[in-house]
Design a protein around this motif. Structure first.
Motif, PDB file in Angstrom:
ATOM      1  N   ALA A 378      33.238  58.444   7.562  1.00 28.12           N
ATOM      2  CA  ALA A 378      33.044  59.837   7.977  1.00 28.12           C
ATOM      3  C   ALA A 378      31.546  60.649   7.624  1.00 28.12           C
ATOM      4  CB  ALA A 378      34.259  60.782   7.878  1.00 28.12           C
ATOM      5  N   SER A 379      31.295  60.044   6.298  1.00 28.25           N
ATOM      6  CA  SER A 379      29.972  60.420   5.797  1.00 28.25           C
ATOM      7  C   SER A 379      28.940  59.776   6.579  1.00 28.25           C
ATOM      8  CB  SER A 379      29.926  60.234   4.397  1.00 28.25           C
ATOM      9  OG  SER A 379      30.998  60.907   3.472  1.00 28.25           O
ATOM     10  N   GLU A 380      28.918  58.434   6.918  1.00 25.36           N
ATOM     11  CA  GLU A 380      28.040  57.876   7.836  1.00 25.36           C
ATOM     12  C   GLU A 380      27.710  58.366   9.040  1.00 25.36           C
ATOM     13  OE1 GLU A 380      27.043  53.365   9.425  1.00 25.36           O
ATOM     14  OE2 GLU A 380      28.777  53.816   8.158  1.00 25.36           O
ATOM     15  N   ALA A 381      28.798  58.956   9.625  1.00 24.55           N
ATOM     16  CA  ALA A 381      28.742  59.317  10.981  1.00 24.55           C
ATOM     17  C   ALA A 381      28.579  60.839  10.749  1.00 24.55           C
ATOM     18  CB  ALA A 381      30.303  59.537  11.376  1.00 24.55           C
ATOM     19  N   VAL A 382      28.507  61.667  10.027  1.00 26.42           N
ATOM     20  CA  VAL A 382      27.880  63.180   9.615  1.00 26.42           C
ATOM     21  C   VAL A 382      26.487  62.911   9.457  1.00 26.42           C
ATOM     22  CG1 VAL A 382      27.723  64.968   8.388  1.00 26.42           C
ATOM     23  CG2 VAL A 382      30.288  63.834   8.791  1.00 26.42           C
ATOM     24  N   ARG A 383      26.135  62.204   8.557  1.00 27.66           N
ATOM     25  CA  ARG A 383      24.812  61.901   8.407  1.00 27.66           C
ATOM     26  C   ARG A 383      23.845  61.115   9.852  1.00 27.66           C
ATOM     27  NH1 ARG A 383      26.727  59.992   3.341  1.00 27.66           N
ATOM     28  NH2 ARG A 383      26.574  57.928   4.269  1.00 27.66           N
ATOM     29  N   SER A 384      24.551  60.483  10.656  1.00 28.31           N
ATOM     30  CA  SER A 384      23.714  59.785  11.589  1.00 28.31           C
ATOM     31  C   SER A 384      23.849  61.213  12.684  1.00 28.31           C
ATOM     32  CB  SER A 384      24.606  58.726  12.214  1.00 28.31           C
ATOM     33  OG  SER A 384      24.167  58.439  13.447  1.00 28.31           O
ATOM     34  N   SER A 385      24.823  61.797  12.761  1.00 29.20           N
ATOM     35  CA  SER A 385      24.831  62.939  13.787  1.00 29.20           C
ATOM     36  C   SER A 385      23.905  63.882  13.661  1.00 29.20           C
ATOM     37  CB  SER A 385      26.200  63.674  14.154  1.00 29.20           C
ATOM     38  OG  SER A 385      26.386  64.590  14.825  1.00 29.20           O
ATOM     39  N   TYR A 386      23.936  64.397  12.425  1.00 25.56           N
ATOM     40  CA  TYR A 386      22.782  65.471  11.873  1.00 25.56           C
ATOM     41  C   TYR A 386      21.408  64.977  12.182  1.00 25.56           C
ATOM     42  CZ  TYR A 386      20.129  68.527   9.021  1.00 25.56           C
ATOM     43  OH  TYR A 386      19.365  69.560   8.701  1.00 25.56           O
ATOM     44  N   GLY A 387      21.070  63.822  11.693  1.00 22.54           N
ATOM     45  CA  GLY A 387      19.969  63.140  12.030  1.00 22.54           C
ATOM     46  C   GLY A 387      19.496  63.101  13.283  1.00 22.54           C
ATOM     47  N   MET A 388      20.112  62.820  14.297  1.00 17.76           N
ATOM     48  CA  MET A 388      19.797  62.754  15.726  1.00 17.76           C
ATOM     49  C   MET A 388      19.852  64.114  16.175  1.00 17.76           C
ATOM     50  SD  MET A 388      22.104  59.631  17.605  1.00 17.76           S
ATOM     51  CE  MET A 388      23.543  59.793  16.278  1.00 17.76           C
ATOM     52  N   ALA A 389      20.623  65.285  15.631  1.00 17.10           N
ATOM     53  CA  ALA A 389      20.339  66.654  16.010  1.00 17.10           C
ATOM     54  C   ALA A 389      19.063  67.307  15.551  1.00 17.10           C
ATOM     55  CB  ALA A 389      21.966  67.263  15.428  1.00 17.10           C
ATOM     56  N   THR A 390      18.726  66.802  14.515  1.00 15.06           N
ATOM     57  CA  THR A 390      17.452  67.574  13.919  1.00 15.06           C
ATOM     58  C   THR A 390      16.316  67.097  15.063  1.00 15.06           C
ATOM     59  OG1 THR A 390      16.818  65.389  12.621  1.00 15.06           O
ATOM     60  CG2 THR A 390      17.985  67.327  11.436  1.00 15.06           C
ATOM     61  N   LYS A 391      16.211  65.882  15.514  1.00 18.74           N
ATOM     62  CA  LYS A 391      15.272  65.493  16.620  1.00 18.74           C
ATOM     63  C   LYS A 391      15.521  66.275  17.876  1.00 18.74           C
ATOM     64  CE  LYS A 391      14.390  61.352  14.272  1.00 18.74           C
ATOM     65  NZ  LYS A 391      14.407  59.636  14.349  1.00 18.74           N
ATOM     66  N   GLN A 392      16.948  65.942  18.503  1.00 17.64           N
ATOM     67  CA  GLN A 392      17.208  66.425  19.952  1.00 17.64           C
ATOM     68  C   GLN A 392      17.142  67.989  19.812  1.00 17.64           C
ATOM     69  OE1 GLN A 392      20.719  64.953  21.585  1.00 17.64           O
ATOM     70  NE2 GLN A 392      20.247  63.030  20.906  1.00 17.64           N
ATOM     71  N   PHE A 393      17.470  68.648  18.994  1.00 14.93           N
ATOM     72  CA  PHE A 393      17.772  70.345  19.081  1.00 14.93           C
ATOM     73  C   PHE A 393      17.167  70.855  18.129  1.00 14.93           C
ATOM     74  CE2 PHE A 393      22.455  68.362  19.417  1.00 14.93           C
ATOM     75  CZ  PHE A 393      22.066  67.890  20.451  1.00 14.93           C
ATOM     76  N   GLN A 394      16.071  70.118  17.186  1.00 16.61           N
ATOM     77  CA  GLN A 394      14.971  70.874  16.459  1.00 16.61           C
ATOM     78  C   GLN A 394      15.936  71.783  15.665  1.00 16.61           C
ATOM     79  OE1 GLN A 394      12.204  72.456  19.042  1.00 16.61           O
ATOM     80  NE2 GLN A 394      11.692  70.734  19.707  1.00 16.61           N
ATOM     81  N   VAL A 395      16.806  71.196  14.709  1.00 17.92           N
ATOM     82  CA  VAL A 395      17.702  72.121  13.862  1.00 17.92           C
ATOM     83  C   VAL A 395      17.478  71.579  12.387  1.00 17.92           C
ATOM     84  CG1 VAL A 395      19.167  72.813  15.594  1.00 17.92           C
ATOM     85  CG2 VAL A 395      19.615  70.623  14.485  1.00 17.92           C
ATOM     86  N   ASN A 396      18.075  72.462  11.487  1.00 12.42           N
ATOM     87  CA  ASN A 396      18.340  71.944   9.917  1.00 12.42           C
ATOM     88  C   ASN A 396      18.854  72.705   9.365  1.00 12.42           C
ATOM     89  OD1 ASN A 396      15.667  73.890  10.138  1.00 12.42           O
ATOM     90  ND2 ASN A 396      16.284  73.554   7.864  1.00 12.42           N
ATOM     91  N   VAL A 397      19.694  72.309   8.218  1.00 14.01           N
ATOM     92  CA  VAL A 397      20.460  72.944   7.279  1.00 14.01           C
ATOM     93  C   VAL A 397      19.890  73.160   6.220  1.00 14.01           C
ATOM     94  CG1 VAL A 397      22.685  72.729   6.074  1.00 14.01           C
ATOM     95  CG2 VAL A 397      22.540  72.155   8.462  1.00 14.01           C
ATOM     96  N   ASP A 398      19.767  74.562   5.537  1.00 14.99           N
ATOM     97  CA  ASP A 398      19.129  74.593   4.248  1.00 14.99           C
ATOM     98  C   ASP A 398      19.946  75.832   3.569  1.00 14.99           C
ATOM     99  OD1 ASP A 398      18.265  77.029   5.499  1.00 14.99           O
ATOM    100  OD2 ASP A 398      16.270  76.320   6.010  1.00 14.99           O
ATOM    101  N   GLU A 399      19.527  76.408   2.604  1.00 17.26           N
ATOM    102  CA  GLU A 399      20.138  77.335   1.632  1.00 17.26           C
ATOM    103  C   GLU A 399      20.318  78.740   2.716  1.00 17.26           C
ATOM    104  OE1 GLU A 399      15.705  77.829   0.699  1.00 17.26           O
ATOM    105  OE2 GLU A 399      17.385  76.162   0.950  1.00 17.26           O
ATOM    106  N   LEU A 400      19.722  78.838   3.563  1.00 19.58           N
ATOM    107  CA  LEU A 400      19.758  80.193   4.472  1.00 19.58           C
ATOM    108  C   LEU A 400      20.724  79.827   5.798  1.00 19.58           C
ATOM    109  CD1 LEU A 400      15.952  81.227   4.275  1.00 19.58           C
ATOM    110  CD2 LEU A 400      17.758  81.937   2.682  1.00 19.58           C
ATOM    111  N   SER A 401      21.010  78.605   5.780  1.00 20.10           N
ATOM    112  CA  SER A 401      21.990  78.229   6.924  1.00 20.10           C
ATOM    113  C   SER A 401      23.217  79.114   7.138  1.00 20.10           C
ATOM    114  CB  SER A 401      22.204  76.968   7.364  1.00 20.10           C
ATOM    115  OG  SER A 401      21.112  76.354   7.513  1.00 20.10           O
ATOM    116  N   GLU A 402      23.644  79.639   8.195  1.00 28.97           N
ATOM    117  CA  GLU A 402      24.878  80.292   8.185  1.00 28.97           C
ATOM    118  C   GLU A 402      26.199  79.436   8.233  1.00 28.97           C
ATOM    119  OE1 GLU A 402      27.353  83.214  11.580  1.00 28.97           O
ATOM    120  OE2 GLU A 402      25.058  82.864  11.821  1.00 28.97           O
ATOM    121  N   VAL A 403      27.166  79.683   7.485  1.00 28.38           N
ATOM    122  CA  VAL A 403      28.278  79.135   7.256  1.00 28.38           C
ATOM    123  C   VAL A 403      29.544  79.871   8.316  1.00 28.38           C
ATOM    124  CG1 VAL A 403      30.340  78.427   5.933  1.00 28.38           C
ATOM    125  CG2 VAL A 403      27.966  78.459   4.932  1.00 28.38           C
ATOM    126  N   VAL A 404      30.086  78.821   9.178  1.00 25.81           N
ATOM    127  CA  VAL A 404      31.109  79.066  10.067  1.00 25.81           C
ATOM    128  C   VAL A 404      32.147  79.817   9.371  1.00 25.81           C
ATOM    129  CG1 VAL A 404      32.445  78.424  12.122  1.00 25.81           C
ATOM    130  CG2 VAL A 404      29.963  77.726  11.887  1.00 25.81           C
TER     131      VAL A 404
END
Length: 404
Positions: A378-404
């Motif tokens: 699952a950790s491998e999958a989350v990292r892969s999904s997030y990595g692709m999303a940073t390119k496709q959707f131009q997003v990133n998670v940092d200390e200012l990111s909103e938590v759902v």
């Protein structure tokens, strides 16, 4: 089912929960499922899901042969090994990164085929309905789980707590499978399990299959890098059957970078005409090849959605609770990039179900064993999904990111 042992309690009736329930049903282990909605069709079911080799194998390991064959027969099978990338304005092919000029669109998995060289997919609602077969007597709707308590004076019993102030019967195990806002996940992890709003937004839409004729069979990503609000793209899976039947619908999934898709009053629960009109406005200048997907869409089925992701580094470690664990989006919510989320969720169901089946029910150390194994894939999958999303959707998670 055995009546001599406490039931396994399951929060939520999503994909992971229902497939897990099927595993228990087959193993004759008692269980009860608690779903906050009024029925399986209470809300929109979201976009079509692509099943990977791992996902199909997990499902097949849980269902008996007739049930799996019925499930597989219901899936659509599309020829082709990967995405075809197209420019939304010109209709022409793009490079394999989904961009004509170094924009880094991100292609996702290079080979989408999972069996017999086909891309196998199924609508989320159909998947839930097929997983639920035989479990109906044990699924309770309008039961919103908001937490749990360990039974005082016992070390082998847990209860689910409901929003109306009532409690469940005693259970041998509580499995939180109620999605990204899981109260069970938050409690059992001591708040370590978090889901971030990435800011990107999407719209899901459907149109008669006749609207897809100009695309032909295949899996397509259509990219608009010239939109003044930022990149907007769609992904659609066009299957070969029923292309001339206007009563049958295919779906498409639109995604916009942060700021590109805006729901009125930031209300992303809106379904219907408002979402449809925004999708049509965003694609107003797209090539005629793609226009029927939006001009002919089923307006009532259009729906907004937020793009979220669990902690990008993977599934965190928390102090194990032997009587409580989590599956699916509750423990590893993912972006739609790469189509990984549902496939990882059903792997959870198969793994946890197998451990319980082999033990004949819950036992000391079982949830710790499940969580240790689950964290790896699952950790491998989350990292892969997030990595692709940073390119496709131009997003990133940092200390200012909103938590759902």
């Amino acid at each position: 089912m055995s009546q001599s042992q406490l039931p396994v309690l399951i929060a939520g009736a999503g994909l992971a929960s229902l497939l897990f329930a099927r595993s228990l049903l087959r193993a004759n282990i008692p269980f009860q499922v608690f779903e906050r909605d009024a029925s399986l069709s209470f809300r929109g079911q979201g976009y079509r899901l692509r099943l990977s080799t791992e996902g199909l194998d997990a499902i097949e390991s849980v269902l008996d042969k007739p049930s799996f064959q019925r499930f597989y027969d219901h899936c659509g099978k599309t020829g082709g090994g990967g995405f075809t990338h197209l420019d939304a304005r010109t209709g022409e092919p793009l490079d394999q990164q989904g961009s004509s000029g170094g924009g880094g669109g991100g292609s996702g998995p290079g080979n989408l085929g999972s069996r017999d060289g086909k891309v196998v997919g199924i609508a989320r609602g159909d998947m839930r309905r097929l997983f639920m077969e035989g479990c109906e007597p044990y699924v309770h709707f309008n039961r919103h789980v908001v937490g749990y308590e360990l039974v005082e004076g016992r070390d082998d019993a847990v209860r689910a707590l409901f929003a109306d102030g009532t409690k469940s019967e005693d259970g041998s195990l509580l499995v939180g499978g109620e999605g990204i806002k899981s109260a069970v996940a938050k409690q059992v992890s001591g708040g370590l399990l978090k889901v971030y709003d990435l800011g990107a937004r999407g719209i899901h839409g459907q149109a008669p299959t006749t609207a897809f004729r100009s695309l032909g069979e295949g899996v397509f990503r259509v990219v608009d890098d010239t939109n003044t609000r930022g990149r907007v793209s769609i992904i659609t899976n066009v299957r070969p059957n029923e292309m001339d039947d206007p009563s049958v619908e295919f779906g498409w999934t639109m995604v916009g970078v942060p700021g590109a898709i805006r729901a009125p009053n930031d209300d992303y629960t809106i379904v219907g005409e408002t979402a449809a009109r925004i999708a049509q406005e965003l694609t107003r200048d797209w090539h005629p090849r793609f226009k029927p997907l939006f001009d002919d869409m089923n307006v009532g089925q259009a729906a907004f959605w937020k793009i979220t992701c669990s902690t990008p580094t993977g599934v965190p470690e928390w102090t194990n609770e032997p009587l409580v664990t989590v599956v699916g989006d509750a423990v590893h919510g993912m972006t739609p990039a790469g189509g990984i989320g549902a496939n990882t969720a059903v792997r959870d169901s198969a793994l946890l179900g197998r451990l319980l089946r082999e033990a004949g029910g819950n036992r000391p150390g079982l949830t710790a064993e499940y969580e240790q194994q689950m964290r790896v894939y699952a950790s491998e999958a989350v990292r892969s999904s997030y990595g692709m999303a940073t390119k496709q959707f131009q997003v990133n998670v940092d200390e200012l990111s909103e938590v759902v």
